[in-house]
Structure formats: structure tokens, C-alpha cells
Design a protein around this motif. Sequence first.
Motif, short mmCIF file in Angstrom:
data_model
loop_
_atom_site.label_atom_id
_atom_site.label_comp_id
_atom_site.label_asym_id
_atom_site.label_seq_id
_atom_site.Cartn_x
_atom_site.Cartn_y
_atom_site.Cartn_z
N ARG A 29 37.08 -20.05 -32.26
CA ARG A 29 35.73 -20.52 -31.91
C ARG A 29 35.63 -20.50 -30.41
O ARG A 29 36.53 -20.96 -29.71
N TYR A 30 34.50 -19.98 -29.93
CA TYR A 30 34.27 -19.86 -28.49
C TYR A 30 32.99 -20.57 -28.10
O TYR A 30 32.06 -20.66 -28.90
N ASP A 31 32.92 -21.01 -26.84
CA ASP A 31 31.62 -21.41 -26.31
C ASP A 31 30.89 -20.12 -25.92
O ASP A 31 31.40 -19.02 -26.12
N ARG A 32 29.69 -20.24 -25.36
CA ARG A 32 28.89 -19.04 -25.07
C ARG A 32 29.59 -18.09 -24.10
O ARG A 32 29.57 -16.88 -24.28
N GLY A 33 30.21 -18.63 -23.07
CA GLY A 33 30.88 -17.78 -22.09
C GLY A 33 32.04 -17.01 -22.68
O GLY A 33 32.18 -15.80 -22.46
N ALA A 42 29.43 -19.47 -9.84
CA ALA A 42 29.96 -18.70 -8.72
C ALA A 42 31.48 -18.77 -8.66
O ALA A 42 32.13 -17.85 -8.20
N SER A 43 32.06 -19.86 -9.16
CA SER A 43 33.50 -20.05 -9.06
C SER A 43 34.29 -19.32 -10.13
O SER A 43 35.49 -19.16 -10.00
N GLY A 44 33.64 -18.91 -11.20
CA GLY A 44 34.33 -18.09 -12.17
C GLY A 44 34.70 -18.75 -13.48
O GLY A 44 35.24 -18.08 -14.35
N VAL A 45 34.50 -20.05 -13.66
CA VAL A 45 34.80 -20.64 -14.97
C VAL A 45 33.82 -20.05 -15.96
O VAL A 45 32.61 -20.12 -15.77
N VAL A 46 34.34 -19.42 -16.98
CA VAL A 46 33.45 -18.68 -17.86
C VAL A 46 33.49 -19.11 -19.31
O VAL A 46 32.60 -18.76 -20.07
N GLY A 47 34.50 -19.82 -19.74
CA GLY A 47 34.49 -20.16 -21.15
C GLY A 47 35.62 -21.06 -21.60
O GLY A 47 36.60 -21.27 -20.91
N VAL A 48 35.42 -21.55 -22.82
CA VAL A 48 36.38 -22.41 -23.50
C VAL A 48 36.61 -21.83 -24.87
O VAL A 48 35.67 -21.38 -25.54
N TRP A 49 37.86 -21.82 -25.32
CA TRP A 49 38.19 -21.27 -26.63
C TRP A 49 39.05 -22.26 -27.41
O TRP A 49 39.70 -23.12 -26.85
N ASP A 50 39.02 -22.10 -28.74
CA ASP A 50 39.77 -22.96 -29.64
C ASP A 50 40.19 -22.10 -30.82
O ASP A 50 39.36 -21.57 -31.54
N ILE A 86 40.97 -22.50 -21.67
CA ILE A 86 39.83 -22.08 -20.85
C ILE A 86 40.03 -20.65 -20.40
O ILE A 86 41.14 -20.13 -20.37
N LEU A 87 38.92 -20.01 -20.02
CA LEU A 87 38.91 -18.68 -19.41
C LEU A 87 38.30 -18.78 -18.03
O LEU A 87 37.28 -19.44 -17.85
N ILE A 88 38.91 -18.10 -17.07
CA ILE A 88 38.39 -18.05 -15.71
C ILE A 88 38.35 -16.58 -15.29
O ILE A 88 39.32 -15.85 -15.48
N ASP A 89 37.23 -16.14 -14.75
CA ASP A 89 37.11 -14.78 -14.23
C ASP A 89 37.79 -14.74 -12.87
O ASP A 89 37.36 -15.41 -11.93
N ILE A 90 38.87 -13.96 -12.77
CA ILE A 90 39.64 -13.88 -11.52
C ILE A 90 39.59 -12.47 -10.93
O ILE A 90 40.42 -12.12 -10.09
N THR A 91 38.60 -11.69 -11.34
CA THR A 91 38.51 -10.29 -10.90
C THR A 91 38.59 -10.16 -9.38
O THR A 91 39.30 -9.29 -8.87
N ASP A 92 37.91 -11.01 -8.67
CA ASP A 92 37.86 -10.90 -7.21
C ASP A 92 39.18 -11.24 -6.54
O ASP A 92 39.37 -10.93 -5.36
N MET A 94 29.01 -5.20 -17.22
CA MET A 94 29.71 -5.56 -15.99
C MET A 94 30.99 -4.76 -15.76
O MET A 94 31.66 -4.95 -14.75
N GLY A 95 31.35 -3.90 -16.66
CA GLY A 95 32.58 -3.12 -16.50
C GLY A 95 33.81 -3.94 -16.79
O GLY A 95 33.78 -4.91 -17.54
N THR A 96 34.92 -3.57 -16.16
CA THR A 96 36.19 -4.24 -16.39
C THR A 96 36.28 -5.51 -15.55
O THR A 96 36.01 -5.48 -14.35
N ARG A 97 36.66 -6.61 -16.19
CA ARG A 97 36.84 -7.90 -15.52
C ARG A 97 38.23 -8.41 -15.87
O ARG A 97 38.73 -8.18 -16.96
N TRP A 98 38.85 -9.14 -14.94
CA TRP A 98 40.14 -9.79 -15.17
C TRP A 98 39.91 -11.25 -15.51
O TRP A 98 39.13 -11.93 -14.85
N LEU A 99 40.60 -11.72 -16.55
CA LEU A 99 40.49 -13.12 -16.95
C LEU A 99 41.85 -13.81 -16.85
O LEU A 99 42.88 -13.21 -17.14
N LEU A 100 41.80 -15.06 -16.47
CA LEU A 100 42.95 -15.95 -16.58
C LEU A 100 42.66 -16.83 -17.78
O LEU A 100 41.59 -17.45 -17.86
N SER A 101 43.57 -16.87 -18.73
CA SER A 101 43.44 -17.74 -19.89
C SER A 101 44.56 -18.76 -19.79
O SER A 101 45.73 -18.41 -19.67
N ARG A 102 44.20 -20.02 -19.83
CA ARG A 102 45.18 -21.10 -19.76
C ARG A 102 44.99 -21.95 -21.01
O ARG A 102 43.90 -22.39 -21.32
#
Length: 194
Positions: free
Chosen positions: A35-39, A18-26, A122-128, A97-105
Amino acid sequence: METEFYESYEGLRSALDASGVVGVWDWDIVRRTARYDRGAAFLLALDPGLAGQSLHGDTAMVGIHPEDREWLKTGYQRALHGGGLFLSEYRVILPSMGTRWLLSRGRIYQDELGRPVRCKGILIDITDTREDSRGYLARTEARSEHPLDRAATLLLDARKAIDEVGGEGQSHLRVVLDLALFEVGAHLARRARH
């Protein structure tokens, strides 16, 4: 006891989702692979089945909005040469899901000669929370590293260590760390916009 753990884990997983953490990348910069995790594989490569695989070029970025690809590539190339931490916000287009905004840190790691070799984050969905339609990429100087930047780096290191340990309780700990990463990432995003 096992039922309590499962219920606690499910509650944390629901909160994390629900909070929006969606993935980890390397990214292995030397080999030019990601390489990505599932999200992250779902959002960036449009296929969660590609999680853990070495992805090259456009395969690793097929989900990124076409209008954001070029400026994002250019920004990352500039950031690579400076090393250190960076934040970016950009769009992805998902068939379901259409267009989503991501924060990548992330953090860019360099070898002893100052050449970029790896980048993790990491990736966080910040669309809202988005109010405008412009993305950005910002690099922070290592000398002026904000305490929240250090916290995010430590949380990413802790997540990697937990993955190395494996075994019972690993999933629960990853959810807790991901939830903490989301909160730190949300504060970093607000700070970068102001």
C-alpha cells in the motif's frame, strides 16, 4: 488565524516538495501486498490513483527501472530474513520525468517466531545528489542501531499516530514530520555511502 495556518502549511508543503520527500509505503509480507500513499503510488506503480489500494506483484513495482528490479528483489528477500532496518537506492522511470533516483528507508517487522510479517518506510527523491549510477541495499543490525535510525523509526511512528488522530491540523503535522524524515533520510543516505 486560519489564513496564517494555511500560509504556514503551504510554505511547509512547498519546502517538503522541494526537499524530495515523495512517499510512504507499507508492505504486508504475509499477504504479499503493498500500500502506498499518493507519492509512492506515482513513483512505484506509476499511478497516484492507486494510493491506499492493495497492490500485488509487478503492479506494485512497474515504475522501478528494469535493470534494478532483480537485484532489488533479491536484496529485499535477504533483508526480510534478518529483520530490522534497511536502506536502498534505486532508479524509477517516470513517463513525465525520466529516470529518478530514490532512497528507500524502511523497517522489517517480525512475529514472535522471527518470521517477517510487515515492512514500512519512506521514499526520498535523491536524484540531484547522485554522483554514480550504482544502487545498493544495506541492512543495519538492530543491536548497533545508529541514533539516526532510531530517529527515523520514531518519526515514522509519529506520522502513523497523526494519521490515526485525523482532524484539523493533521496535514500541517504530516508536512512537518515528512520534512524531518527527509532530513534524517538524507543523513542516513550520506552515512550509508561512506
